[in-house]
Design a protein around this motif. Structure first.
Motif, PDB file in Angstrom:
ATOM      1  N   MET A   1      -5.388  -2.098   4.427  1.00 45.72           N
ATOM      2  CA  MET A   1      -5.758  -0.689   4.564  1.00 45.72           C
ATOM      3  C   MET A   1      -6.601  -0.462   5.804  1.00 45.72           C
ATOM      4  O   MET A   1      -7.368  -1.329   6.220  1.00 45.72           O
ATOM      5  CB  MET A   1      -6.490  -0.183   3.326  1.00 45.72           C
ATOM      6  N   GLN A   2      -6.403   0.700   6.401  1.00 49.75           N
ATOM      7  CA  GLN A   2      -7.254   1.122   7.498  1.00 49.75           C
ATOM      8  C   GLN A   2      -8.536   1.726   6.938  1.00 49.75           C
ATOM      9  O   GLN A   2      -8.527   2.312   5.855  1.00 49.75           O
ATOM     10  CB  GLN A   2      -6.543   2.173   8.343  1.00 49.75           C
TER      11      GLN A   2
ATOM     12  N   VAL B   1     -16.559   3.562   6.021  1.00 49.24           N
ATOM     13  CA  VAL B   1     -15.556   3.269   4.997  1.00 49.24           C
ATOM     14  C   VAL B   1     -15.609   1.790   4.621  1.00 49.24           C
ATOM     15  O   VAL B   1     -15.482   1.425   3.444  1.00 49.24           O
ATOM     16  CB  VAL B   1     -14.143   3.667   5.479  1.00 49.24           C
ATOM     17  N   SER B   2     -15.806   0.937   5.597  1.00 51.86           N
ATOM     18  CA  SER B   2     -15.900  -0.497   5.343  1.00 51.86           C
ATOM     19  C   SER B   2     -17.058  -0.812   4.397  1.00 51.86           C
ATOM     20  O   SER B   2     -16.924  -1.611   3.461  1.00 51.86           O
ATOM     21  CB  SER B   2     -16.084  -1.251   6.670  1.00 51.86           C
ATOM     22  N   VAL B   3     -18.192  -0.171   4.623  1.00 49.09           N
ATOM     23  CA  VAL B   3     -19.356  -0.371   3.755  1.00 49.09           C
ATOM     24  C   VAL B   3     -19.056   0.086   2.333  1.00 49.09           C
ATOM     25  O   VAL B   3     -19.385  -0.599   1.355  1.00 49.09           O
ATOM     26  CB  VAL B   3     -20.583   0.382   4.318  1.00 49.09           C
ATOM     27  N   HIS B   4     -18.394   1.237   2.192  1.00 47.06           N
ATOM     28  CA  HIS B   4     -18.041   1.749   0.860  1.00 47.06           C
ATOM     29  C   HIS B   4     -17.085   0.788   0.141  1.00 47.06           C
ATOM     30  O   HIS B   4     -17.202   0.572  -1.066  1.00 47.06           O
ATOM     31  CB  HIS B   4     -17.399   3.134   0.975  1.00 47.06           C
ATOM     32  N   LEU B   5     -16.145   0.227   0.878  1.00 47.29           N
ATOM     33  CA  LEU B   5     -15.203  -0.722   0.280  1.00 47.29           C
ATOM     34  C   LEU B   5     -15.933  -1.929  -0.295  1.00 47.29           C
ATOM     35  O   LEU B   5     -15.667  -2.349  -1.424  1.00 47.29           O
ATOM     36  CB  LEU B   5     -14.197  -1.195   1.335  1.00 47.29           C
ATOM     37  N   VAL B   6     -16.832  -2.488   0.489  1.00 46.61           N
ATOM     38  CA  VAL B   6     -17.567  -3.674   0.037  1.00 46.61           C
ATOM     39  C   VAL B   6     -18.465  -3.330  -1.148  1.00 46.61           C
ATOM     40  O   VAL B   6     -18.590  -4.117  -2.104  1.00 46.61           O
ATOM     41  CB  VAL B   6     -18.381  -4.272   1.203  1.00 46.61           C
ATOM     42  N   GLU B   7     -19.080  -2.158  -1.118  1.00 45.36           N
ATOM     43  CA  GLU B   7     -19.941  -1.747  -2.232  1.00 45.36           C
ATOM     44  C   GLU B   7     -19.146  -1.618  -3.525  1.00 45.36           C
ATOM     45  O   GLU B   7     -19.623  -1.990  -4.599  1.00 45.36           O
ATOM     46  CB  GLU B   7     -20.616  -0.407  -1.901  1.00 45.36           C
TER      47      GLU B   7
ATOM     48  N   TYR C   1      -8.544   9.048   4.347  1.00 43.01           N
ATOM     49  CA  TYR C   1      -7.354   9.195   3.508  1.00 43.01           C
ATOM     50  C   TYR C   1      -6.937   7.862   2.886  1.00 43.01           C
ATOM     51  O   TYR C   1      -6.305   7.837   1.834  1.00 43.01           O
ATOM     52  CB  TYR C   1      -6.200   9.788   4.316  1.00 43.01           C
ATOM     53  N   ALA C   2      -7.275   6.755   3.529  1.00 41.21           N
ATOM     54  CA  ALA C   2      -6.932   5.448   2.984  1.00 41.21           C
ATOM     55  C   ALA C   2      -7.670   5.195   1.672  1.00 41.21           C
ATOM     56  O   ALA C   2      -7.143   4.556   0.762  1.00 41.21           O
ATOM     57  CB  ALA C   2      -7.268   4.357   3.996  1.00 41.21           C
ATOM     58  N   LEU C   3      -8.896   5.712   1.555  1.00 39.04           N
ATOM     59  CA  LEU C   3      -9.647   5.550   0.317  1.00 39.04           C
ATOM     60  C   LEU C   3      -8.953   6.252  -0.842  1.00 39.04           C
ATOM     61  O   LEU C   3      -8.908   5.737  -1.964  1.00 39.04           O
ATOM     62  CB  LEU C   3     -11.070   6.090   0.485  1.00 39.04           C
ATOM     63  N   GLU C   4      -8.394   7.430  -0.576  1.00 41.03           N
ATOM     64  CA  GLU C   4      -7.660   8.138  -1.617  1.00 41.03           C
ATOM     65  C   GLU C   4      -6.405   7.369  -2.018  1.00 41.03           C
ATOM     66  O   GLU C   4      -6.063   7.267  -3.197  1.00 41.03           O
ATOM     67  CB  GLU C   4      -7.292   9.541  -1.138  1.00 41.03           C
ATOM     68  N   GLY C   5      -5.711   6.819  -1.020  1.00 44.45           N
ATOM     69  CA  GLY C   5      -4.489   6.075  -1.299  1.00 44.45           C
ATOM     70  C   GLY C   5      -4.730   4.833  -2.115  1.00 44.45           C
ATOM     71  O   GLY C   5      -3.943   4.496  -3.009  1.00 44.45           O
ATOM     72  N   ILE C   6      -5.833   4.153  -1.847  1.00 46.93           N
ATOM     73  CA  ILE C   6      -6.096   2.906  -2.559  1.00 46.93           C
ATOM     74  C   ILE C   6      -6.428   3.164  -4.024  1.00 46.93           C
ATOM     75  O   ILE C   6      -6.093   2.371  -4.901  1.00 46.93           O
ATOM     76  CB  ILE C   6      -7.210   2.092  -1.867  1.00 46.93           C
ATOM     77  N   SER C   7      -7.047   4.290  -4.327  1.00 48.28           N
ATOM     78  CA  SER C   7      -7.340   4.602  -5.726  1.00 48.28           C
ATOM     79  C   SER C   7      -6.051   4.832  -6.508  1.00 48.28           C
ATOM     80  O   SER C   7      -5.933   4.418  -7.670  1.00 48.28           O
ATOM     81  CB  SER C   7      -8.247   5.837  -5.817  1.00 48.28           C
ATOM     82  N   ALA C   8      -5.052   5.458  -5.878  1.00 48.73           N
ATOM     83  CA  ALA C   8      -3.754   5.655  -6.531  1.00 48.73           C
ATOM     84  C   ALA C   8      -3.060   4.318  -6.758  1.00 48.73           C
ATOM     85  O   ALA C   8      -2.462   4.086  -7.824  1.00 48.73           O
ATOM     86  CB  ALA C   8      -2.879   6.569  -5.682  1.00 48.73           C
ATOM     87  N   LEU C   9      -3.147   3.416  -5.780  1.00 48.63           N
ATOM     88  CA  LEU C   9      -2.518   2.110  -5.912  1.00 48.63           C
ATOM     89  C   LEU C   9      -3.162   1.291  -7.024  1.00 48.63           C
ATOM     90  O   LEU C   9      -2.473   0.617  -7.795  1.00 48.63           O
ATOM     91  CB  LEU C   9      -2.601   1.353  -4.584  1.00 48.63           C
ATOM     92  N   ILE C  10      -4.474   1.369  -7.127  1.00 45.58           N
ATOM     93  CA  ILE C  10      -5.160   0.631  -8.188  1.00 45.58           C
ATOM     94  C   ILE C  10      -4.718   1.122  -9.563  1.00 45.58           C
ATOM     95  O   ILE C  10      -4.523   0.335 -10.493  1.00 45.58           O
ATOM     96  CB  ILE C  10      -6.693   0.760  -8.020  1.00 45.58           C
TER      97      ILE C  10
ATOM     98  N   ASN D   1       0.882  -1.158   0.000  1.00 45.29           N
ATOM     99  CA  ASN D   1       0.000   0.000   0.000  1.00 45.29           C
ATOM    100  C   ASN D   1       0.921   1.210   0.000  1.00 45.29           C
ATOM    101  O   ASN D   1       1.875   1.255   0.778  1.00 45.29           O
ATOM    102  CB  ASN D   1      -0.919   0.012   1.222  1.00 45.29           C
ATOM    103  N   GLN D   2       0.664   2.168  -0.875  1.00 46.55           N
ATOM    104  CA  GLN D   2       1.548   3.322  -0.947  1.00 46.55           C
ATOM    105  C   GLN D   2       1.422   4.233   0.282  1.00 46.55           C
ATOM    106  O   GLN D   2       2.242   5.124   0.469  1.00 46.55           O
ATOM    107  CB  GLN D   2       1.263   4.104  -2.229  1.00 46.55           C
ATOM    108  N   LYS D   3       0.421   3.998   1.105  1.00 41.93           N
ATOM    109  CA  LYS D   3       0.279   4.723   2.373  1.00 41.93           C
ATOM    110  C   LYS D   3       0.988   3.930   3.463  1.00 41.93           C
ATOM    111  O   LYS D   3       0.834   2.708   3.550  1.00 41.93           O
ATOM    112  CB  LYS D   3      -1.196   4.893   2.712  1.00 41.93           C
ATOM    113  N   GLY D   4       1.764   4.593   4.272  1.00 45.52           N
ATOM    114  CA  GLY D   4       2.467   3.920   5.355  1.00 45.52           C
ATOM    115  C   GLY D   4       1.581   3.698   6.573  1.00 45.52           C
ATOM    116  O   GLY D   4       0.522   4.298   6.717  1.00 45.52           O
ATOM    117  N   GLY D   5       2.015   2.802   7.441  1.00 43.02           N
ATOM    118  CA  GLY D   5       1.335   2.588   8.708  1.00 43.02           C
ATOM    119  C   GLY D   5      -0.001   1.900   8.631  1.00 43.02           C
ATOM    120  O   GLY D   5      -0.867   2.102   9.494  1.00 43.02           O
ATOM    121  N   VAL D   6      -0.199   1.066   7.614  1.00 46.22           N
ATOM    122  CA  VAL D   6      -1.495   0.395   7.453  1.00 46.22           C
ATOM    123  C   VAL D   6      -1.432  -1.097   7.799  1.00 46.22           C
ATOM    124  O   VAL D   6      -2.430  -1.790   7.686  1.00 46.22           O
ATOM    125  CB  VAL D   6      -2.042   0.570   6.018  1.00 46.22           C
ATOM    126  N   GLY D   7      -0.240  -1.578   8.196  1.00 42.48           N
ATOM    127  CA  GLY D   7      -0.134  -2.984   8.593  1.00 42.48           C
ATOM    128  C   GLY D   7       0.410  -3.901   7.522  1.00 42.48           C
ATOM    129  O   GLY D   7       0.134  -5.111   7.556  1.00 42.48           O
TER     130      GLY D   7
END
Length: 271
Positions: free
Chosen positions: A148-149, A196-202, A153-162, A9-15
């Protein structure tokens, strides 16, 4: 042949590193052969696996530059039961040296051909940035596991990674795809986490793992002892969550293999 997964994940500190080390240990616990490769110069996955990063003779730096083979770099006999190719600060130099080497994006893929048949899973831990180390990992893998957490901000990071994954898929590795999205540091008491979890699944559907990794003190403590959480406290919520993730990953992998066999069989019948 091993299934090679990039955990990034291009965002740090997410595990990322926590997931890499603990998923490796849990896969071993269910009788899978696992190799973890640390591609982060910080060497946190190396230390968390029980290896002193300052004492490594052959690291992922030598692996990428071609100075050592994969078999020479593999460290065995560790507490978690999985093998490791470790990393340390030397790997920082590899980012520069790779620019001068032939097939610089495929150095890792070429280096792993000697050992791929000896493992069921090869897990790649990456730095929180897009550089040649991460590109090598993505070029060598069939899937990307994205921790991802559940925060804005994690939602923004994941779009860049995709976007990055799609570019690698088109230009370097047509087999690359998103293996799954893992919700980490999950706290169901927070409304933002649930939203955020609901948005991810959707948006991603079944690409989101059903397993969630909770915030857990034992998970945070285990790396300081050089142990995966399964060896540090096997009854902790963190250990049980990663065991569940390992089971879910194996079930998905087996289902994909069965579907591929059926598709090949149908193609032969048509031919």
């Amino acid at each position: 042949m091993a299934k090679i997964l990039t955990i990034t994940n291009q965002k740090g500190g997410v595990g990322k590193t926590t997931t890499c080390v603990n998923l490796a240990a849990c896969l071993v616990a269910v009788k899978k052969r696992v190799l973890l490769i640390d591609l982060d110069p910080q060497g946190n996955a190396t230390m968390g696996s029980g290896v002193d990063k300052h004492q490594i003779e052959h690291s992922s730096y030598e692996l990428l530059t071609g100075d050592s083979s994969a078999k020479d770099c593999i460290i065995t006999g560790l507490p978690g039961g999985f093998d490791v190719i470790g990393a340390n600060g030397d790997l920082t130099a590899a980012e520069v040296e790779l620019l001068q080497l032939p097939r610089r994006e495929f150095r890792l893929r070429m280096a792993l051909t000697d050992v791929q048949d000896e493992y069921d899973f090869i897990l790649l831990d990456n730095p929180p940035s897009l550089n040649l180390l991460t590109v090598n990992a993505l070029s060598a893998s069939s899937g990307v596991l994205i921790p991802m957490q559940c925060e804005y901000y994690a939602l923004e990071g994941i779009s860049a990674l995709i976007g990055t994954i799609e570019k690698i898929n088109k230009r370097l590795n047509p087999e690359l795809r998103i293996e799954g999205i893992l919700r980490t540091m999950f706290d169901p008491r927070m409304s933002l986490t649930k939203d955020v979890s609901v948005h991810l699944v959707e948006y991603f559907g079944d690409k989101v793992y059903r397993t969630v990794i909770p915030r857990n003190v034992r998970l945070a403590e285990a790396p300081s002892h050089g142990l995966p959480v399964l060896q540090y406290d096997k009854n902790s919520r963190g250990a049980l969550a990663y065991l569940a993730l390992a089971g879910e990953l194996i079930r998905r992998t087996e289902a994909e293999a069965l579907a591929q066999l059926q598709e090949e069989s149908e193609s032969q019948e048509i031919a």
